[in-house]
Write a protein that holds these residues in place. Structure first.
Motif, short mmCIF file in Angstrom:
data_model
loop_
_atom_site.label_atom_id
_atom_site.label_comp_id
_atom_site.label_asym_id
_atom_site.label_seq_id
_atom_site.Cartn_x
_atom_site.Cartn_y
_atom_site.Cartn_z
N PRO A 94 0.84 -1.20 0.00
CA PRO A 94 0.00 0.00 0.00
C PRO A 94 0.87 1.24 0.00
O PRO A 94 1.93 1.28 0.64
CB PRO A 94 -0.81 -0.13 1.30
CG PRO A 94 0.01 -1.02 2.17
CD PRO A 94 0.74 -1.96 1.26
N ASP A 134 -2.89 8.10 1.05
CA ASP A 134 -2.97 8.19 -0.40
C ASP A 134 -1.90 9.14 -0.88
O ASP A 134 -2.16 10.28 -1.24
CB ASP A 134 -4.36 8.67 -0.82
CG ASP A 134 -4.57 8.53 -2.32
OD1 ASP A 134 -3.66 8.01 -2.98
OD2 ASP A 134 -5.63 8.92 -2.79
N ILE A 193 -3.46 -1.88 -5.91
CA ILE A 193 -4.02 -0.57 -5.61
C ILE A 193 -4.95 -0.19 -6.75
O ILE A 193 -4.59 -0.32 -7.93
CB ILE A 193 -2.90 0.48 -5.45
CG1 ILE A 193 -1.94 0.04 -4.33
CG2 ILE A 193 -3.48 1.85 -5.15
CD1 ILE A 193 -0.68 0.86 -4.25
N VAL A 230 -6.88 -0.27 -1.36
CA VAL A 230 -5.90 -1.35 -1.47
C VAL A 230 -6.63 -2.67 -1.35
O VAL A 230 -7.44 -2.87 -0.44
CB VAL A 230 -4.83 -1.23 -0.38
CG1 VAL A 230 -3.86 -2.42 -0.44
CG2 VAL A 230 -4.07 0.08 -0.52
#
Length: 685
Positions: free
Chosen positions: A314, A461, A666, A683
């Protein structure tokens, strides 16, 4: 196969022998290999080379291959000089088929980056004892109507169940065409049909086969013939009719680890062949030889053993700790500048930013690694070399392979961090004293100095801070990289430059945007001519096109406005100039104009749209605001911009999506109606 501008066909003999895997066997030298042909007890393939290269073997895996005399030697049929005046004897991408008791060998004649090309034909009753007779020209292209007329190179011949023979051909320019062949003369019958491409899209090297009720068209995308800088990959679409339309396009083979740019496939005698560039052998082109299988109606290359694809992580901020010590990877002296050294250090509050790394997925299993608060920089292999002991430092992030990294789990979540350029992992160079350099070194799974533990500091993010990004380009001048056109600086000193026309840059904006215009600043106010393509898919299979190929304006910025289009990717292709006769493409800045959201406020909508859990294992819960709770559409895209899930006509304020079939990775989730859209990222574990 064609090259943009000064790209040059690989035309010389490449001598090598290699081992790919237990099933992908040692192969002869071949670039653009034809499908395998059999004559009695010997197997043959033809290749790009002076006079048309030929190789034979006693078996279809070519384990005992031998070179054969070229078809034409150091001369060529005189008719070629009429259609291709600058031809120098290097024939490209031949194709062979057996018809009416003879072998029909089709070949390409052209010059670098040209649309002035021709496909010819020679026949022989035997390959083992060849007696080639040239049959003349089959099709040609003369440099006119280049966006709509297929370039006459890269032939591939297909015989259907009904006995009809077809030829597909073309490269960039006007796309891929198909035309029926007379099975006696080998020449064309009837009209040509365009199957895919055109308007100078990067599509070439077609191949056609049939399986069950479908025809399958393979094509190459990207750039060939650049060794380790090649960006070739193979896609396939299918149709119920040989003349199309072909749809369902998907990637069939792509770069993985050391094997770069798979291209120009063929399938015959139970063997799938294609070429790659071997990063561990100075980018040498090599022919691969494997088998073909089918899964859910689509072809699969069997047992192509490639390097480990790497772990999917991630996006977030991490600490990278040496397995053998308590020390961590950091920037020397906490220095945010190009060329700064990367070392192992003791952690302290004084170097927290220099020892915290933003790890961001940029391409499949590849990641950018940037120091926190200096995310315009990237972890970089010095001089972009594949050598052992090459130093690891920082450099302005431009998206090259030497700035992309693969995380390979070696057990218990201890990772090798491998360069995407060399496939070599980083390691501590010697002792574990604070200040010891980090270098790249050949893979040794027993060497714990190559192991690192990742400590997740913040799951976030981070990708929004990294976009837009230049994800590919045709060429760039040293000191004037392609990334300069999106750096926010439109002065002449910060430009993208590349020699010779045409040249292109592909930009990824990270999410689908509503785009309603473009602005382009040019070096010294030149009136460059260009196209800009916008698409939600990085393959640009159905682009919206801004066409400035006849531009005469030098006003800065050169601006176009249009009705809003949804797009994540933009491809700027500079084709020429109105008021400039030199060889250089030089663009100082490229900017998109985003459409204002009509109706509900975008930020409020995004805040009121909830997705959970994130990361998700199987079922994703989506809580919708009232503005999107009736009649909206949902789409999920992977990091390559490919659509992987769609649902239309959402109802109610809670949606449950079973995503158990999605691969780890992702993804971007986009919810739209006729007034607005919302984007989220999640994710999948």
């Amino acid at each position: 196969m064609r090259l943009l501008s000064r790209e040059i066909k690989l035309c010389s003999v490449l001598v090598f022998l290699f081992l790919f895997s237990l099933k992908v066997l040692a192969q002869p030298p071949a670039h653009d290999p034809s499908k395998i042909m059999r004559d009695g007890d010997r197997y043959w393939t033809f290749k790009t080379e002076l006079g048309i290269g030929a190789i034979s073997a006693s078996n279809n895996d070519f384990s005992d291959w031998q070179s054969e005399p070229s078809v034409f030697g150091d001369t060529w049929p005189s008719w070629i000089n009429t259609y291709v005046p600058d031809f120098a004897g290097h024939f490209w991408a031949p194709a062979c088929i057996f018809l009416n008791g003879k072998y029909y060998l089709y070949y390409s004649c052209s010059t670098m980056g040209s649309h002035v090309s021709a496909i010819g034909l020679a026949t022989s009753p035997s390959l083992n004892n060849p007696d080639w007779t040239d049959q003349g020209m089959v099709v040609y292209s003369d440099g006119n109507n280049t966006a709509t007329v297929s370039n006459a190179i890269d032939p591939a011949i297909f015989k259907d169940d009904d006995g009809k023979a077809w030829m597909t051909y073309g490269s960039w320019f006007g796309g891929i065409s198909i035309v029926e062949l007379d099975t006696l003369t080998g020449k064309t019958v009837g009209e040509k049909t365009t199957l895919v491409g055109g308007n100078h899209q990067d599509i070439e090297a077609s191949f056609l086969l049939k399986h069950d009720d479908y025809y399958y068209l393979f094509v190459n995308r990207g750039l060939c013939c650049r060794g380790v800088e090649s960006t070739y990959y193979i896609q396939v679409g299918r149709a119920s009719s040989v003349t199309g339309p072909y749809d369902g396009w998907r990637t069939f083979l792509q770069t993985n680890g050391r094997y770069i740019g798979p291209g120009h496939i063929g399938y015959n005698e139970g063997r799938l062949t294609y070429h790659v560039y071997d990063r561990d052998d100075d980018g040498t082109a090599k022919m691969m030889n494997t088998t073909l299988d089918w899964s859910d109606g689509w072809p699969v290359a069997v047992e192509v053993t490639q390097d480990p694809p790497g772990e999917l992580l991630p996006d977030g901020t991490y600490r990278i700790q040496s397995f053998d010590s308590t020390k961590i990877v950091g920037v020397a002296n906490n220095s945010p500048y190009e060329g700064a050294n990367v070392e192992i250090l003791d952690f302290s509050d004084d170097n927290i930013n220099g020892t915290s790394w933003v790890i961001n997925n940029v391409n499949l299993h590849q990641y950018q690694i940037a120091p926190k608060n200096y995310i315009n920089l990237g972890l970089d292999v010095y001089n972009c070399v594949g050598d052992d002991d090459a130093n690891i430092g920082l450099w302005s992030y431009w998206g090259g392979q030497c700035q992309k990294w693969i995380f390979v789990d070696m057990g218990n979540k201890n990772y090798q961090i491998r360069s995407a350029l060399s496939n070599k992992p980083i390691q501590v160079n010697g002792t574990f004293e604070s200040g010891t350099n980090i270098v790249q070194m050949s893979n040794n799974s027993n060497d714990t100095t190559q192991l690192f533990t990742l400590v997740l500091l913040e799951l976030e993010d981070t990708t929004y801070n990294q976009y837009p990004q230049v994800v590919s380009y045709s060429s760039q001048q040293s000191g004037n990289p392609a990334s300069n056109i999106i750096d926010g600086n439109n002065s002449d000193g910060y430009r993208w430059s590349a020699e010779n026309f045409p040249q292109y840059v592909v930009i990824d904006y990270g999410d689908t945007l509503s785009i309603s215009g473009t602005k382009i600043w040019t070096y010294q106010n030149r009136a460059y001519q260009y196209t800009v393509e916008f698409d939600t898919d990085i393959d640009f299979s159905d682009p919206y096109i801004v066409d400035r190929r006849t531009n005469t304006s030098a006003g800065q910025p050169i601006t176009d406005n249009f009705e809003p289009v949804a797009a994540r990717y933009a491809r700027l292709t500079v084709t020429g100039a109105y008021d400039y006769t030199g060889p250089w493409v030089s663009i100082t800045e490229f900017e998109i104009i985003e459409e204002e959201i009509v109706g509900a406020d975008e930020l409020t909508l995004n805040d009121n749209t909830k997705i959970y859990p994130n990361p998700v294992v199987d079922v994703l819960n989506i809580q919708l605001p009232a503005e999107l709770s009736s009649g909206a559409d949902l789409a999920i895209y992977n990091m390559m911009g490919q659509l992987v899930f769609r649902k239309t006509g959402l109802k109610g304020n809670i949606e449950l999506m079973n995503l158990s079939n999605l691969k780890k990775g992702i993804y971007s989730l986009i919810i739209t109606n006729n007034k607005t859209f919302v984007t989220k990222r999640f994710v999948k574990y």
